[in-house]
Design a protein around this motif. Structure first.
Motif, PDB file in Angstrom:
ATOM      1  N   PHE A 110     -45.192 -26.124  67.279  1.00 21.74           N
ATOM      2  CA  PHE A 110     -45.901 -24.968  67.238  1.00 21.74           C
ATOM      3  C   PHE A 110     -45.004 -23.570  67.335  1.00 21.74           C
ATOM      4  O   PHE A 110     -45.459 -22.784  66.871  1.00 21.74           O
ATOM      5  CB  PHE A 110     -46.990 -25.272  68.426  1.00 21.74           C
ATOM      6  CG  PHE A 110     -48.096 -26.013  68.197  1.00 21.74           C
ATOM      7  CD1 PHE A 110     -49.301 -25.260  67.712  1.00 21.74           C
ATOM      8  CD2 PHE A 110     -48.168 -27.307  67.844  1.00 21.74           C
ATOM      9  CE1 PHE A 110     -50.218 -26.057  67.377  1.00 21.74           C
ATOM     10  CE2 PHE A 110     -49.142 -28.012  67.479  1.00 21.74           C
ATOM     11  CZ  PHE A 110     -50.418 -27.523  67.070  1.00 21.74           C
ATOM     12  N   PHE A 111     -43.994 -23.695  68.147  1.00 14.36           N
ATOM     13  CA  PHE A 111     -43.130 -22.733  67.838  1.00 14.36           C
ATOM     14  C   PHE A 111     -42.572 -22.302  66.391  1.00 14.36           C
ATOM     15  O   PHE A 111     -42.427 -21.304  66.271  1.00 14.36           O
ATOM     16  CB  PHE A 111     -41.650 -23.136  68.712  1.00 14.36           C
ATOM     17  CG  PHE A 111     -40.658 -21.944  68.834  1.00 14.36           C
ATOM     18  CD1 PHE A 111     -40.969 -20.923  69.502  1.00 14.36           C
ATOM     19  CD2 PHE A 111     -39.895 -21.971  68.051  1.00 14.36           C
ATOM     20  CE1 PHE A 111     -40.035 -19.906  69.773  1.00 14.36           C
ATOM     21  CE2 PHE A 111     -38.776 -20.891  67.886  1.00 14.36           C
ATOM     22  CZ  PHE A 111     -38.748 -20.051  68.811  1.00 14.36           C
ATOM     23  N   GLY A 112     -42.563 -23.333  65.751  1.00 10.62           N
ATOM     24  CA  GLY A 112     -42.342 -23.147  64.371  1.00 10.62           C
ATOM     25  C   GLY A 112     -43.308 -22.692  63.357  1.00 10.62           C
ATOM     26  O   GLY A 112     -43.115 -21.880  62.494  1.00 10.62           O
ATOM     27  N   ILE A 113     -44.497 -22.843  63.883  1.00 11.78           N
ATOM     28  CA  ILE A 113     -45.592 -22.098  63.195  1.00 11.78           C
ATOM     29  C   ILE A 113     -45.289 -20.629  63.683  1.00 11.78           C
ATOM     30  O   ILE A 113     -45.637 -19.717  62.558  1.00 11.78           O
ATOM     31  CB  ILE A 113     -46.949 -22.583  63.803  1.00 11.78           C
ATOM     32  CG1 ILE A 113     -47.094 -24.132  63.377  1.00 11.78           C
ATOM     33  CG2 ILE A 113     -48.201 -21.715  63.333  1.00 11.78           C
ATOM     34  CD1 ILE A 113     -48.378 -24.662  64.195  1.00 11.78           C
ATOM     35  N   VAL A 114     -45.284 -20.248  64.533  1.00 13.08           N
ATOM     36  CA  VAL A 114     -44.983 -18.794  64.937  1.00 13.08           C
ATOM     37  C   VAL A 114     -43.941 -18.328  64.154  1.00 13.08           C
ATOM     38  O   VAL A 114     -43.842 -16.959  63.931  1.00 13.08           O
ATOM     39  CB  VAL A 114     -45.021 -18.680  66.379  1.00 13.08           C
ATOM     40  CG1 VAL A 114     -44.835 -17.094  66.862  1.00 13.08           C
ATOM     41  CG2 VAL A 114     -46.348 -19.200  67.246  1.00 13.08           C
ATOM     42  N   ALA A 115     -42.718 -19.059  64.100  1.00 11.32           N
ATOM     43  CA  ALA A 115     -41.366 -18.462  63.530  1.00 11.32           C
ATOM     44  C   ALA A 115     -41.717 -18.329  62.107  1.00 11.32           C
ATOM     45  O   ALA A 115     -41.329 -16.864  61.783  1.00 11.32           O
ATOM     46  CB  ALA A 115     -40.236 -19.570  63.783  1.00 11.32           C
ATOM     47  N   ILE A 116     -42.348 -19.177  61.586  1.00 11.32           N
ATOM     48  CA  ILE A 116     -42.686 -18.957  59.890  1.00 11.32           C
ATOM     49  C   ILE A 116     -43.605 -17.866  59.653  1.00 11.32           C
ATOM     50  O   ILE A 116     -43.297 -16.958  58.819  1.00 11.32           O
ATOM     51  CB  ILE A 116     -43.229 -20.111  59.270  1.00 11.32           C
ATOM     52  CG1 ILE A 116     -42.143 -21.483  59.465  1.00 11.32           C
ATOM     53  CG2 ILE A 116     -43.601 -20.122  58.065  1.00 11.32           C
ATOM     54  CD1 ILE A 116     -42.875 -22.823  59.092  1.00 11.32           C
ATOM     55  N   PHE A 117     -44.698 -17.602  60.609  1.00  7.47           N
ATOM     56  CA  PHE A 117     -45.596 -16.538  60.437  1.00  7.47           C
ATOM     57  C   PHE A 117     -45.010 -15.358  60.826  1.00  7.47           C
ATOM     58  O   PHE A 117     -45.146 -14.237  60.056  1.00  7.47           O
ATOM     59  CB  PHE A 117     -46.621 -16.822  61.427  1.00  7.47           C
ATOM     60  CG  PHE A 117     -47.955 -15.838  61.632  1.00  7.47           C
ATOM     61  CD1 PHE A 117     -48.977 -15.848  60.318  1.00  7.47           C
ATOM     62  CD2 PHE A 117     -47.769 -14.607  62.422  1.00  7.47           C
ATOM     63  CE1 PHE A 117     -49.784 -15.095  60.574  1.00  7.47           C
ATOM     64  CE2 PHE A 117     -48.862 -13.763  62.287  1.00  7.47           C
ATOM     65  CZ  PHE A 117     -49.676 -13.866  61.549  1.00  7.47           C
ATOM     66  N   THR A 118     -44.093 -15.097  61.898  1.00  2.56           N
ATOM     67  CA  THR A 118     -43.310 -14.034  61.990  1.00  2.56           C
ATOM     68  C   THR A 118     -42.320 -13.572  61.018  1.00  2.56           C
ATOM     69  O   THR A 118     -42.242 -12.339  60.967  1.00  2.56           O
ATOM     70  CB  THR A 118     -42.560 -14.087  63.497  1.00  2.56           C
ATOM     71  OG1 THR A 118     -43.500 -14.392  64.396  1.00  2.56           O
ATOM     72  CG2 THR A 118     -41.786 -12.696  63.935  1.00  2.56           C
ATOM     73  N   MET A 119     -41.667 -14.612  60.549  1.00  2.00           N
ATOM     74  CA  MET A 119     -40.683 -14.041  59.351  1.00  2.00           C
ATOM     75  C   MET A 119     -41.635 -13.729  58.147  1.00  2.00           C
ATOM     76  O   MET A 119     -41.222 -12.915  57.336  1.00  2.00           O
ATOM     77  CB  MET A 119     -39.897 -15.548  58.828  1.00  2.00           C
ATOM     78  CG  MET A 119     -39.002 -15.592  59.818  1.00  2.00           C
ATOM     79  SD  MET A 119     -37.908 -16.974  58.974  1.00  2.00           S
ATOM     80  CE  MET A 119     -38.955 -18.400  58.437  1.00  2.00           C
ATOM     81  N   ALA A 120     -42.722 -14.146  57.922  1.00  2.00           N
ATOM     82  CA  ALA A 120     -43.866 -13.459  56.681  1.00  2.00           C
ATOM     83  C   ALA A 120     -44.299 -12.167  57.242  1.00  2.00           C
ATOM     84  O   ALA A 120     -43.925 -11.298  56.442  1.00  2.00           O
ATOM     85  CB  ALA A 120     -44.999 -14.313  56.747  1.00  2.00           C
ATOM     86  N   GLN A 121     -44.387 -11.930  58.315  1.00  2.00           N
ATOM     87  CA  GLN A 121     -44.996 -10.645  58.843  1.00  2.00           C
ATOM     88  C   GLN A 121     -43.865  -9.660  58.690  1.00  2.00           C
ATOM     89  O   GLN A 121     -43.971  -8.680  57.989  1.00  2.00           O
ATOM     90  CB  GLN A 121     -45.434 -10.777  60.271  1.00  2.00           C
ATOM     91  CG  GLN A 121     -46.618 -11.487  60.569  1.00  2.00           C
ATOM     92  CD  GLN A 121     -47.936 -10.584  60.179  1.00  2.00           C
ATOM     93  OE1 GLN A 121     -48.487 -10.855  59.369  1.00  2.00           O
ATOM     94  NE2 GLN A 121     -48.206  -9.728  61.173  1.00  2.00           N
ATOM     95  N   LEU A 122     -42.702  -9.933  58.973  1.00  2.00           N
ATOM     96  CA  LEU A 122     -41.482  -9.103  58.960  1.00  2.00           C
ATOM     97  C   LEU A 122     -41.119  -8.805  57.515  1.00  2.00           C
ATOM     98  O   LEU A 122     -40.303  -7.736  57.142  1.00  2.00           O
ATOM     99  CB  LEU A 122     -40.350  -9.545  59.547  1.00  2.00           C
ATOM    100  CG  LEU A 122     -40.516  -9.731  61.158  1.00  2.00           C
ATOM    101  CD1 LEU A 122     -39.305 -10.429  61.959  1.00  2.00           C
ATOM    102  CD2 LEU A 122     -40.648  -8.487  61.737  1.00  2.00           C
TER     103      LEU A 122
END
Length: 127
Positions: A51-63
């Motif tokens: 679930f940390f990975g979900i947030v990490a991928i989402f954050t990279m996309a946002q950035l």
């Protein structure tokens, strides 16, 4: 690397799908891990990291200005993770060799929360 960044929206949904499918495979599980005298259930760590990975991928996309959700993106991410974590556990109740485990849900929430805190702090520091 640019190709990977350009496809972060696909990677995000692939990660979600892989978690969902992997969690529903009968009898697939991670046991205890012992390091010297310290022993813990590794599946809790796996849940938190997933679930940390979900947030990490989402954050990279946002950035990188890659849109996964058009409006209220962070709220939708949080709701998606909560629904995903609970639905996986409920479905595991009906799968041979798997079981419902409240601590798995809590581990999912720990990974989600840690990811949100870490990446939001990083984003605030960048501004």
């Amino acid at each position: 690397m640019k190709l990977i960044i350009a496809k972060l929206d696909y990677i995000f949904w692939l990660w979600i799908g892989a978690l969902f499918v992997g969690a529903l495979i009968p009898g697939l599980g991670v046991g205890r891990v012992t390091i010297e005298s310290f022993s813990f259930r590794a599946d809790y760590l796996c849940h938190a990291l997933a679930f940390f990975g979900i947030v990490a991928i989402f954050t990279m996309a946002q950035l990188n200005d890659i849109v996964i959700f058009k409006r209220f993106a962070w709220i939708k991410l949080i709701l998606l993770c909560i629904v995903l974590g609970i639905s996986i556990e409920v479905l595991q109740y009906f799968i041979p060799g798997r079981s419902f485990n409240l601590f798995d849900i809590l581990s999912n929430l720990v990974g989600l929360s840690f990811g949100l805190l870490l990446f939001r702090v990083v984003a605030l520091l960048r501004d």
